[in-house]
Motif scaffolding. Structure first.
Motif, PDB file in Angstrom:
ATOM      1  N   GLN A 190      52.025  51.281  35.037  1.00  0.00           N
ATOM      2  CA  GLN A 190      51.839  51.509  36.466  1.00  0.00           C
ATOM      3  C   GLN A 190      50.476  50.995  36.898  1.00  0.00           C
ATOM      4  O   GLN A 190      49.459  51.242  36.247  1.00  0.00           O
ATOM      5  CB  GLN A 190      51.947  52.990  36.777  1.00  0.00           C
ATOM      6  N   HIS A 191      50.475  50.267  38.009  1.00  0.00           N
ATOM      7  CA  HIS A 191      49.234  49.802  38.619  1.00  0.00           C
ATOM      8  C   HIS A 191      49.240  50.224  40.078  1.00  0.00           C
ATOM      9  O   HIS A 191      50.262  50.663  40.602  1.00  0.00           O
ATOM     10  CB  HIS A 191      49.119  48.281  38.514  1.00  0.00           C
ATOM     11  N   GLY A 192      48.104  50.071  40.724  1.00  0.00           N
ATOM     12  CA  GLY A 192      48.005  50.420  42.140  1.00  0.00           C
ATOM     13  C   GLY A 192      47.495  49.234  42.934  1.00  0.00           C
ATOM     14  O   GLY A 192      46.409  48.737  42.670  1.00  0.00           O
TER      15      GLY A 192
ATOM     16  N   VAL B  91      42.343  45.379  44.509  1.00  0.00           N
ATOM     17  CA  VAL B  91      41.865  46.117  43.350  1.00  0.00           C
ATOM     18  C   VAL B  91      42.993  46.995  42.847  1.00  0.00           C
ATOM     19  O   VAL B  91      43.914  47.325  43.582  1.00  0.00           O
ATOM     20  CB  VAL B  91      40.617  46.977  43.662  1.00  0.00           C
ATOM     21  N   CYS B  92      42.925  47.326  41.582  1.00  0.00           N
ATOM     22  CA  CYS B  92      43.913  48.226  41.008  1.00  0.00           C
ATOM     23  C   CYS B  92      43.371  49.641  41.167  1.00  0.00           C
ATOM     24  O   CYS B  92      42.247  49.927  40.763  1.00  0.00           O
ATOM     25  CB  CYS B  92      44.140  47.910  39.539  1.00  0.00           C
ATOM     26  N   ASN B  93      44.157  50.510  41.784  1.00  0.00           N
ATOM     27  CA  ASN B  93      43.649  51.876  41.974  1.00  0.00           C
ATOM     28  C   ASN B  93      44.445  52.927  41.201  1.00  0.00           C
ATOM     29  O   ASN B  93      44.435  54.092  41.557  1.00  0.00           O
ATOM     30  CB  ASN B  93      43.544  52.212  43.467  1.00  0.00           C
ATOM     31  N   GLU B  94      45.150  52.485  40.156  1.00  0.00           N
ATOM     32  CA  GLU B  94      45.753  53.449  39.225  1.00  0.00           C
ATOM     33  C   GLU B  94      45.148  53.117  37.861  1.00  0.00           C
ATOM     34  O   GLU B  94      45.210  51.968  37.431  1.00  0.00           O
ATOM     35  CB  GLU B  94      47.277  53.275  39.131  1.00  0.00           C
ATOM     36  N   TYR B  95      44.610  54.136  37.217  1.00  0.00           N
ATOM     37  CA  TYR B  95      43.964  53.852  35.937  1.00  0.00           C
ATOM     38  C   TYR B  95      44.979  53.287  34.943  1.00  0.00           C
ATOM     39  O   TYR B  95      46.026  53.888  34.706  1.00  0.00           O
ATOM     40  CB  TYR B  95      43.310  55.119  35.364  1.00  0.00           C
ATOM     41  N   CYS B  96      44.688  52.101  34.408  1.00  0.00           N
ATOM     42  CA  CYS B  96      45.677  51.432  33.555  1.00  0.00           C
ATOM     43  C   CYS B  96      45.054  50.964  32.246  1.00  0.00           C
ATOM     44  O   CYS B  96      45.464  49.968  31.672  1.00  0.00           O
ATOM     45  CB  CYS B  96      46.319  50.276  34.299  1.00  0.00           C
ATOM     46  N   GLY B  97      44.030  51.649  31.776  1.00  0.00           N
ATOM     47  CA  GLY B  97      43.490  51.322  30.462  1.00  0.00           C
ATOM     48  C   GLY B  97      42.122  50.678  30.523  1.00  0.00           C
ATOM     49  O   GLY B  97      41.479  50.630  31.573  1.00  0.00           O
TER      50      GLY B  97
ATOM     51  N   GLY C   3      40.831  47.800  30.627  1.00  0.00           N
ATOM     52  CA  GLY C   3      40.427  46.712  31.530  1.00  0.00           C
ATOM     53  C   GLY C   3      40.687  47.017  32.989  1.00  0.00           C
ATOM     54  O   GLY C   3      40.607  46.127  33.839  1.00  0.00           O
ATOM     55  N   HIS C   4      41.004  48.277  33.295  1.00  0.00           N
ATOM     56  CA  HIS C   4      41.365  48.681  34.671  1.00  0.00           C
ATOM     57  C   HIS C   4      40.369  48.181  35.717  1.00  0.00           C
ATOM     58  O   HIS C   4      40.751  47.642  36.754  1.00  0.00           O
ATOM     59  CB  HIS C   4      41.481  50.209  34.709  1.00  0.00           C
ATOM     60  N   HIS C   5      39.086  48.354  35.429  1.00  0.00           N
ATOM     61  CA  HIS C   5      38.066  47.995  36.423  1.00  0.00           C
ATOM     62  C   HIS C   5      37.932  46.490  36.625  1.00  0.00           C
ATOM     63  O   HIS C   5      37.298  46.043  37.568  1.00  0.00           O
ATOM     64  CB  HIS C   5      36.711  48.594  36.019  1.00  0.00           C
ATOM     65  N   THR C   6      38.538  45.699  35.717  1.00  0.00           N
ATOM     66  CA  THR C   6      38.446  44.239  35.877  1.00  0.00           C
ATOM     67  C   THR C   6      39.681  43.684  36.580  1.00  0.00           C
ATOM     68  O   THR C   6      39.791  42.491  36.798  1.00  0.00           O
ATOM     69  CB  THR C   6      38.321  43.540  34.514  1.00  0.00           C
ATOM     70  N   MET C   7      40.628  44.575  36.904  1.00  0.00           N
ATOM     71  CA  MET C   7      41.895  44.116  37.467  1.00  0.00           C
ATOM     72  C   MET C   7      41.758  43.888  38.967  1.00  0.00           C
ATOM     73  O   MET C   7      42.083  44.743  39.782  1.00  0.00           O
ATOM     74  CB  MET C   7      42.991  45.142  37.166  1.00  0.00           C
ATOM     75  N   VAL C   8      41.248  42.720  39.310  1.00  0.00           N
ATOM     76  CA  VAL C   8      41.063  42.385  40.717  1.00  0.00           C
ATOM     77  C   VAL C   8      41.808  41.082  41.024  1.00  0.00           C
ATOM     78  O   VAL C   8      41.978  40.240  40.161  1.00  0.00           O
ATOM     79  CB  VAL C   8      39.563  42.232  41.083  1.00  0.00           C
TER      80      VAL C   8
HETATM   81 CU1  CUA Z   1      45.947  48.103  36.749  1.00  0.00          CU
HETATM   82 CU2  CUA Z   1      44.376  49.842  36.907  1.00  0.00          CU
END
Ligand code: CUA
Length: 177
Positions: A122-124, A157-163, A165-170
């Motif tokens: 799941q991503h946001g 930006v991804c606003n669901e924590y996904c592991g 690399g979450h903060h790099t998911m732009v």
């Molecule tokens: Cu994809 Cu957080």
């Protein structure tokens, strides 16, 4: 966790202090308020819920996304294809660890059917700075109709924590005149 153990062994049997009781009541009441607001917000307020969703599979979705990329890529940016799909068409944005794929380029004032799905977890989807948010799930394809009214560069930006690399998911969406 306290640094020292409670002085009384039967700590859980002590009467709660007044402050604690007040906070419990406040939290409980606020929980009730938000519960009813949740129902209220379905009808009122400017929601951007997707009212169109389909079951899919990562393989099927990736195939459609790749067909769009093959047909409408106009240039590359940092190894990302920049895709300029025709106005009014179906556009496929893919969420995966840890990317939004590809970069999209829309025309101002034109409408697009933006499809969203995930290849893994799941991503946001959070479009900045306009703050449009949609959850993106694997196995489901959400469709949102978009009509950008301002040219510029938008971030996703991804606003669901996904592991890790979450903060790099732009990601990025361009809107051109
Ligand atoms: Cu994809 Cu957080």
């Amino acid at each position: 966790m306290a640094i020292t153990p409670p002085s009384e062994r039967l700590w859980w049997n002590e009467p709660a202090s007044k402050t604690e009781l007040i906070w419990i009541v406040i939290a409980f009441l606020w929980g009730l308020v938000m519960f009813f607001m949740m129902i209220y917000w379905h009808g009122a307020g400017k929601q951007n819920l997707s009212n169109e969703a389909y079951r899919t599979t990562p393989v099927r979705y990736a195939r459609k996304s790749q067909a769009m990329i093959d047909a409408y890529t106009v240039r590359q940016e940092n190894n990302y294809p920049v895709v300029h799909p025709p106005p009014g068409s179906d556009v496929y944005l893919t969420a995966r660890l840890w990317q939004w794929w590809p970069i999209l380029e829309f025309e101002k004032g034109q409408s697009y059917r933006l499809h969203l799905s995930s290849m893994d977890w799941q991503h946001g989807f959070s479009l900045q700075p306009v703050n449009i948010n949609i959850q993106v799930h694997p196995g489901y394809e959400m469709v949102v109709t978009m009509q950008p009214d301002q040219a510029g560069e938008y971030g996703i930006v991804c606003n669901e924590y996904c592991g890790i690399g979450h903060h790099t998911m732009v990601g990025r969406i361009y809107v051109v005149e």
